[in-house]
Design a protein around this motif. Structure first.
Motif, PDB file in Angstrom:
ATOM      1  N   GLN A 134       0.818  -1.207   0.000  1.00  0.00           N
ATOM      2  CA  GLN A 134       0.000   0.000   0.000  1.00  0.00           C
ATOM      3  C   GLN A 134       0.855   1.261   0.000  1.00  0.00           C
ATOM      4  N   MET A 135       1.911   1.258   0.811  1.00  0.00           N
ATOM      5  CA  MET A 135       2.800   2.414   0.867  1.00  0.00           C
ATOM      6  C   MET A 135       3.760   2.429  -0.309  1.00  0.00           C
ATOM      7  N   GLY A 136       4.231   1.244  -0.703  1.00  0.00           N
ATOM      8  CA  GLY A 136       5.273   1.166  -1.719  1.00  0.00           C
ATOM      9  C   GLY A 136       4.801   1.474  -3.116  1.00  0.00           C
ATOM     10  N   THR A 137       3.566   1.095  -3.454  1.00  0.00           N
ATOM     11  CA  THR A 137       3.090   1.311  -4.827  1.00  0.00           C
ATOM     12  C   THR A 137       3.114   2.788  -5.215  1.00  0.00           C
ATOM     13  N   GLY A 194      24.797   8.331 -21.151  1.00  0.00           N
ATOM     14  CA  GLY A 194      23.795   9.209 -20.562  1.00  0.00           C
ATOM     15  C   GLY A 194      22.389   8.662 -20.722  1.00  0.00           C
ATOM     16  N   ILE A 195      22.083   8.147 -21.909  1.00  0.00           N
ATOM     17  CA  ILE A 195      20.750   7.597 -22.165  1.00  0.00           C
ATOM     18  C   ILE A 195      20.562   6.275 -21.421  1.00  0.00           C
ATOM     19  N   VAL A 196      21.558   5.394 -21.490  1.00  0.00           N
ATOM     20  CA  VAL A 196      21.471   4.099 -20.813  1.00  0.00           C
ATOM     21  C   VAL A 196      21.299   4.295 -19.310  1.00  0.00           C
ATOM     22  N   TYR A 197      22.064   5.195 -18.741  1.00  0.00           N
ATOM     23  CA  TYR A 197      22.007   5.397 -17.302  1.00  0.00           C
ATOM     24  C   TYR A 197      20.643   5.942 -16.869  1.00  0.00           C
ATOM     25  N   LYS A 198      20.088   6.855 -17.665  1.00  0.00           N
ATOM     26  CA  LYS A 198      18.795   7.422 -17.293  1.00  0.00           C
ATOM     27  C   LYS A 198      17.683   6.379 -17.371  1.00  0.00           C
ATOM     28  N   ILE A 199      17.759   5.496 -18.354  1.00  0.00           N
ATOM     29  CA  ILE A 199      16.769   4.414 -18.423  1.00  0.00           C
ATOM     30  C   ILE A 199      16.978   3.441 -17.268  1.00  0.00           C
ATOM     31  N   GLN A 200      18.242   3.139 -16.966  1.00  0.00           N
ATOM     32  CA  GLN A 200      18.531   2.275 -15.818  1.00  0.00           C
ATOM     33  C   GLN A 200      17.998   2.897 -14.530  1.00  0.00           C
ATOM     34  N   GLN A 201      18.194   4.204 -14.362  1.00  0.00           N
ATOM     35  CA  GLN A 201      17.716   4.868 -13.160  1.00  0.00           C
ATOM     36  C   GLN A 201      16.199   4.867 -13.080  1.00  0.00           C
ATOM     37  N   PHE A 202      15.549   4.960 -14.230  1.00  0.00           N
ATOM     38  CA  PHE A 202      14.091   4.861 -14.242  1.00  0.00           C
ATOM     39  C   PHE A 202      13.650   3.536 -13.619  1.00  0.00           C
ATOM     40  N   VAL A 203      14.375   2.467 -13.938  1.00  0.00           N
ATOM     41  CA  VAL A 203      14.084   1.151 -13.367  1.00  0.00           C
ATOM     42  C   VAL A 203      14.460   1.113 -11.883  1.00  0.00           C
ATOM     43  N   LEU A 204      15.681   1.536 -11.571  1.00  0.00           N
ATOM     44  CA  LEU A 204      16.153   1.426 -10.192  1.00  0.00           C
ATOM     45  C   LEU A 204      15.425   2.370  -9.246  1.00  0.00           C
ATOM     46  N   PHE A 205      14.870   3.447  -9.787  1.00  0.00           N
ATOM     47  CA  PHE A 205      14.096   4.324  -8.922  1.00  0.00           C
ATOM     48  C   PHE A 205      12.841   3.623  -8.426  1.00  0.00           C
ATOM     49  N   ALA A 206      12.389   2.597  -9.138  1.00  0.00           N
ATOM     50  CA  ALA A 206      11.299   1.769  -8.618  1.00  0.00           C
ATOM     51  C   ALA A 206      11.755   1.068  -7.347  1.00  0.00           C
ATOM     52  N   ALA A 207      12.994   0.564  -7.350  1.00  0.00           N
ATOM     53  CA  ALA A 207      13.546  -0.062  -6.142  1.00  0.00           C
ATOM     54  C   ALA A 207      13.741   0.970  -5.038  1.00  0.00           C
ATOM     55  N   PHE A 208      14.157   2.183  -5.405  1.00  0.00           N
ATOM     56  CA  PHE A 208      14.282   3.248  -4.401  1.00  0.00           C
ATOM     57  C   PHE A 208      12.921   3.583  -3.797  1.00  0.00           C
ATOM     58  N   GLY A 209      11.872   3.569  -4.626  1.00  0.00           N
ATOM     59  CA  GLY A 209      10.537   3.831  -4.109  1.00  0.00           C
ATOM     60  C   GLY A 209      10.104   2.784  -3.109  1.00  0.00           C
ATOM     61  N   LEU A 210      10.374   1.524  -3.417  1.00  0.00           N
ATOM     62  CA  LEU A 210      10.043   0.453  -2.482  1.00  0.00           C
ATOM     63  C   LEU A 210      10.907   0.552  -1.228  1.00  0.00           C
ATOM     64  N   ARG A 211      12.157   0.942  -1.403  1.00  0.00           N
ATOM     65  CA  ARG A 211      13.023   1.165  -0.232  1.00  0.00           C
ATOM     66  C   ARG A 211      12.424   2.228   0.693  1.00  0.00           C
ATOM     67  N   ASP A 212      11.788   3.258   0.105  1.00  0.00           N
ATOM     68  CA  ASP A 212      11.198   4.314   0.913  1.00  0.00           C
ATOM     69  C   ASP A 212       9.929   3.860   1.621  1.00  0.00           C
ATOM     70  N   ALA A 213       9.418   2.687   1.271  1.00  0.00           N
ATOM     71  CA  ALA A 213       8.365   2.051   2.079  1.00  0.00           C
ATOM     72  C   ALA A 213       8.990   1.160   3.142  1.00  0.00           C
ATOM     73  N   ILE A 214      10.052   0.475   2.780  1.00  0.00           N
ATOM     74  CA  ILE A 214      10.741  -0.399   3.727  1.00  0.00           C
ATOM     75  C   ILE A 214      11.257   0.408   4.920  1.00  0.00           C
ATOM     76  N   THR A 215      11.872   1.560   4.646  1.00  0.00           N
ATOM     77  CA  THR A 215      12.529   2.334   5.703  1.00  0.00           C
ATOM     78  C   THR A 215      11.575   2.787   6.812  1.00  0.00           C
ATOM     79  N   PRO A 216      10.451   3.473   6.511  1.00  0.00           N
ATOM     80  CA  PRO A 216       9.585   3.883   7.632  1.00  0.00           C
ATOM     81  C   PRO A 216       8.910   2.720   8.342  1.00  0.00           C
ATOM     82  N   ILE A 217       8.572   1.643   7.602  1.00  0.00           N
ATOM     83  CA  ILE A 217       7.931   0.489   8.242  1.00  0.00           C
ATOM     84  C   ILE A 217       8.887  -0.172   9.227  1.00  0.00           C
ATOM     85  N   VAL A 218      10.103  -0.442   8.786  1.00  0.00           N
ATOM     86  CA  VAL A 218      11.095  -1.063   9.662  1.00  0.00           C
ATOM     87  C   VAL A 218      11.501  -0.100  10.776  1.00  0.00           C
TER      88      VAL A 218
END
Length: 446
Positions: free
Chosen positions: A21-24, A284-308
């Motif tokens: 609920q928080m992570g999505t 530059g292009i590859v990294y920005k697309i990679q970050q688009f993907v990894l920012f999904a993991a960062f978003g989930l991390r930002d749910a993990i952090t307050p819950i834990v």
């Protein structure tokens, strides 16, 4: 009533469901944050003149943008964890002081960015290129982004306060509004549509900062209307050594972790630039697309952090373990889906940027090689979130430095000199090695 309901949900809701609920919304929020740079690159790449050089210029400016975000997010992460922990301990005065101090700190950070934009942007871009067109474009873009950076910096505080109280949906709404503003304004300001002057690269910068300001405006409204758990007063804005110390005991490792991305990008620009400017553009292009993907993991991390962190404040070991388990499981599934998508769509993704054939080939290769590392990179990010939530700042910092500096830069340098065609392999090698070490650290600390 709303305050008690939010705190009860953080304390008693099923961890897996709460994290979803928080992570999505947080995942969506972070991915939309990455959209800013992808959208800018897409529109400048399709300019009538010097499109590929413009992408190169934005790539050269990107590390400083990342450093600003690093300091902002790191301060926000520290405030987020401190607020969540204080609420878990039912200390609302301390939670309000943490939010107020974070705002004052962000004002100081903005002053530094303003001065750098005014006096240091040109020298910084010049350290990476001798191309006069790329130098002029990069300096102009970076100067605007730095001098109007108050939007992204202050938004990072209000975003984290909303997340710390379990209201991540509202931070996502604010982020969506900013992303849409950016997307709409980019073609208008870059190409000169609807009566707007044709601004080129400067238009991309203005569209970005106006989008960030739109996000900030909404986040401010949501914070003051909804975050009743955080009492606000002018006194809360006065810096307190103990509060600042606690924010940065958590936040400094996060700043260094995010800042390592900036340093890595600057160094990789230099390494790839020693091969050819097309490598820098492709990176530059590859990294920005990679970050688009990894920012999904960062978003989930930002749910993990307050819950834990909330569970850590309650000293509930069972919920801490469940938070770690769910966080790693959800992150792995998410990254596997992203890996499959990028492997399949690498060619059309690279194709939208109107690149030369050589740069296009480098882009496709880079995307497919880096996609292999997504699962390992996601695990590293999730584990960092656990460390941040449980006062494991040193471990979090170590994981970041291993992944983004200690392993990747020597590997990239060696490949560039011995086997240039394999230079992209430096990134998955670094992520795999770091994941092994992070797993060992987690077993001994969580």
């Amino acid at each position: 009533m709303d305050r008690n309901k939010a705190e009860k949900r953080m304390a008693t809701a099923t961890v897996g469901r709460l994290m979803l609920q928080m992570g999505t919304p947080m995942i969506l929020s972070m991915m939309l944050q990455a959209v800013y740079n992808i959208v800018d690159s897409y529109f400048v790449a399709n300019m009538a003149e010097n499109g590929e050089i413009a992408v190169n210029a934005l790539t050269l400016a990107f590390p400083v943008q990342m450093m600003m975000v690093a300091v902002g997010i790191g301060t926000g992460v520290g405030a987020n964890a401190l607020i969540a922990r204080a609420l878990g301990q039912d200390d609302r005065e301390k939670a309000g002081a943490a939010a107020g101090n974070a705002l004052t700190l962000m004002g100081i950070i903005y002053a530094v960015c303003l001065l750098f934009g005014a006096f240091g942007a040109g020298a910084y871009i010049g350290s990476q290129t001798s191309d006069p067109t790329a130098l002029a474009m990069g300096s102009q873009y970076l100067r605007i982004c730095c001098m109007a950076s108050f939007g992204i910096l202050f938004f990072s505080v209000f975003e984290k306060t909303l997340q710390a109280t379990g209201r991540s949906l509202y931070s996502t709404i604010a982020q969506v509004a900013g992303a849409l503003t950016n997307i709409v304004l980019d073609p208008i300001m870059i190409y000169g549509l609807l009566g707007c002057p044709k601004l080129g690269v400067a238009g991309a910068a203005w569209a970005t900062v106006l989008g960030q300001i739109a996000s900030l405006a909404l986040a401010v409204v949501f914070h003051f209307r909804l975050n009743r758990e955080l009492p606000f007063s002018r006194k809360a804005l006065c810096l307190r050594r103990s509060i600042v110390g606690e924010i940065y005991s958590i936040g400094v490792p996060a700043i260094i972790a995010q800042g390592a991305m900036s340093v890595m990008n600057y160094c990789v620009n230099l390494i790839f630039g020693s091969l050819d400017s097309s490598y820098v553009t492709a990176y530059g292009i590859v990294y920005k697309i990679q970050q688009f993907v990894l920012f999904a993991a960062f978003g989930l991390r930002d749910a993990i952090t307050p819950i834990v962190s909330f569970s850590y404040g309650m000293q509930n070991a069972k919920r801490i373990r469940e938070g770690v388990r769910c966080g790693l499981m959800y992150t792995s599934v998410l990254m596997l889906v992203c890996t499959a998508a990028v492997e399949i769509l690498a060619q059309p993704l690279a194709g939208i940027f109107s690149l030369s054939a050589g740069t296009m080939g480098l882009c496709v290769t880079g995307l497919r090689v880096l996609a292999v590392s997504f699962v390992f990179a996601g695990a590293n990010i999730a584990i960092q979130g656990v460390f941040q939530a449980t006062e494991g700042g040193v471990q979090s910092l170590l994981v970041s430095l291993l992944r983004q500096l200690i392993f990747v830069l020597p590997a990239a340098w060696l490949f560039a000199r011995l086997l240039p065609a394999g230079v992209w392999l430096a990134f998955p090698i670094a992520d795999v090695l770091t994941a092994v070490i992070a797993a060992v650290l987690l077993r001994h600390t969580a």
